[in-house]
Write a protein that holds these residues in place. Structure first.
Motif, PDB file in Angstrom:
ATOM      1  N   PRO A 189      33.378  21.819 -15.881  1.00  0.00           N
ATOM      2  CA  PRO A 189      34.366  22.928 -16.111  1.00  0.00           C
ATOM      3  C   PRO A 189      35.868  22.640 -15.718  1.00  0.00           C
ATOM      4  O   PRO A 189      36.917  22.975 -16.471  1.00  0.00           O
ATOM      5  CB  PRO A 189      33.751  23.790 -14.916  1.00  0.00           C
ATOM      6  N   THR A 243      36.274  25.214 -11.617  1.00  0.00           N
ATOM      7  CA  THR A 243      37.370  25.529 -12.164  1.00  0.00           C
ATOM      8  C   THR A 243      38.525  25.970 -11.074  1.00  0.00           C
ATOM      9  O   THR A 243      39.882  26.101 -11.582  1.00  0.00           O
ATOM     10  CB  THR A 243      36.948  27.055 -12.754  1.00  0.00           C
ATOM     11  N   GLY A 270      30.582  25.697 -11.419  1.00  0.00           N
ATOM     12  CA  GLY A 270      31.587  26.250 -12.364  1.00  0.00           C
ATOM     13  C   GLY A 270      32.544  26.962 -11.869  1.00  0.00           C
ATOM     14  O   GLY A 270      34.036  26.992 -12.300  1.00  0.00           O
TER      15      GLY A 270
END
Lengths: 77, 374
Positions: free
Chosen positions: B43, B206, B202
């Protein structure tokens, strides 16, 4: 005197909760000793200790209603 | 590189008044190294590429396996068995063909880290073991390079920024101020054993990309001297202020020469009386005598090992199968990175204290790289 303890990661498995309260603890060395008595497996984990969100590295005085957080290292990615 | 010809691509972030053309140009001029194209790296890479970071480096020597797919969302079912770094680079070029992507399909060591990191402005740690995390931290500290740290396990994650000076307090901290001592690998658990919910890396990966973008552009306040702990089950965040360790218990490298001579595998290995065997000693033992080699990885785990004969007993089945292990030879346990095999030796010794058993230090993955080179 009352101290609130928050635990993170695999520590919550050892104490079987995400937080607990302890009475009559004067400093962080006493706190660790008490925790090792109550949960001997904690002694195997090298966790970092924060008082009211600030990480400490030496034995530190605790005050009524302090919040102590225990953060273990983990390495998953 | 100038963004003007690609104005539309970055339009929605350029119109942010805090961001604008200045921040976009800073991103296009930036060089970011992402270490590990795994749960965190995927990500982070996607958003950094999409946002227009001008040069991205990806270092990973692993291949895609089916157990990666629930969280490593750059990869598809038909990528299984392919090199992660090269596969990620192809996907990123589809997302944004206007940036430079450099891949490094080898293992990061203290012999190549300094030279590699020197080419980049910022490093993102998406690795999966403590030895590499301390190595990355020390290299970044020596080079004074900002490091965006992330780690996940089960339902919890950590994110933070190291080696970035706080302009107000003038304080700068790193991983060794957060965890001065490495955990005993016998008590440390990896995602291979303990699991991780797919969305968690994720979220953390991020957040790492977000911190990188903030540091590069100067927009917002980065997580300087702070670590955030996220709990997906509670959907809660808790922040910790990192303070410098004034009296370190463990010594750590202060310059490039000390860094080159520092043994990270040893530093993060068990200091208990559990025997480990190095690659060189393992090679010598294998050629000199008949030994029993036991793979304690899960049955479907890669890489495949066809260099020698071995018995497969996944770690969780070992307690029940200890009696089935032939004990007429010395025993070497191995796994991917050397942690599970260490636990296997400990379990084995409880039943057979008189038999010589070793854990292959560093694991089979690194051994294969070592073996190919020699």
């Amino acid at each position: 005197m009352k101290i609130k303890i928050l635990v993170f990661g695999q520590l919550s498995e050892i104490i079987n909760a995400s937080e607990l309260e302890l009475l009559a603890i004067n400093n962080t060395d006493e706190l660790n000793k008490k925790l090792f008595e109550l949960y001997p497996k904690l002694e195997d984990i090298k966790y970092t200790l924060a008082i009211n969100k600030k990480i400490i590295h030496e034995n530190t005085q605790l005050y009524h209603e302090d919040i102590v957080a225990l953060l273990p290292p983990f390495s998953g990615g | 590189m100038s963004f003007t010809q690609n104005n539309d691509r970055y339009h929605r972030q350029i119109i942010l008044k805090e961001f604008g053309e200045t921040a976009q140009q800073k991103l296009l001029n930036a060089k970011v190294l992402v270490i590990g194209a795994g749960g965190l790296g995927c990500p982070a890479l996607q958003y950094l590429a999409a946002a227009g970071v001008g040069a991205i480096g990806i270092i990973d020597f692993d291949v895609v396996t089916i157990t990666n797919l629930h969280r490593q969302i750059l990869f598809s079912a038909n990528d299984i068995g392919k090199q992660k770094a090269a596969t990620a680079a192809i996907k990123l070029a589809q997302i944004n063909p206007e940036i430079q992507i450099q891949i490094y399909n080898f293992q990061l060591t203290n012999k190549n880290a300094i030279e590699l990191f020197a080419n980049y402005d910022l490093v993102i740690d998406g690795t999966d073991n403590f030895a590499t995390r301390y190595l990355i931290n020390d290299a970044c500290a020596i080079l004074n390079k900002p490091l965006v740290y992330g780690a996940v396990l089960r339902f919890e994650g950590q994110v933070g920024v190291f080696n970035l000076i706080d302009n107000e307090t003038k304080i700068k901290t790193n991983y060794r101020d957060l965890f001065p001592e490495p955990p005993n690998p016998l008590n440390a658990i990896s995602c291979n054993e303990a699991g991780v919910i797919g969305v968690l890396p994720g979220i953390i990966g991020t957040m790492q990309a977000t911190e990188a973008i903030k540091i590069i552009t100067g927009v917002g306040k980065p997580l300087c001297n702070k670590i955030i702990s996220y709990n997906a089950l509670q959907n809660s965040f808790y922040d910790f202020e990192i303070t410098p360790v004034l009296n370190p218990i463990e010594t750590f490298p202060q310059n490039e020469m000390e860094f080159l001579n520092f043994n990270y595998e040893w530093f993060c290995s068990s200091k208990d009386n559990v025997s480990v065997i190095s690659f060189i000693d393992f090679e010598e033992l294998r050629t000199k005598e008949k030994i029993t080699i036991i793979d304690v990885r899960e049955r479907n785990e890669l890489p495949l090992v066809n260099e020698f004969d071995f018995i497969s007993i996944p770690l969780n089945e070992l307690p029940n199968l200890l009696a089935s292990i032939p004990t007429d030879n010395k025993i070497v346990f191995f796994c991917k990175s050397g942690n599970r095999s260490l636990k296997a030796v400990k379990l084995f010794y409880e039943k057979y204290p008189q038999i010589t058993a070793f854990s292959l230090i560093g694991g089979i993955h690194a051994w294969q790289q070592f073996n190919n080179k020699t």
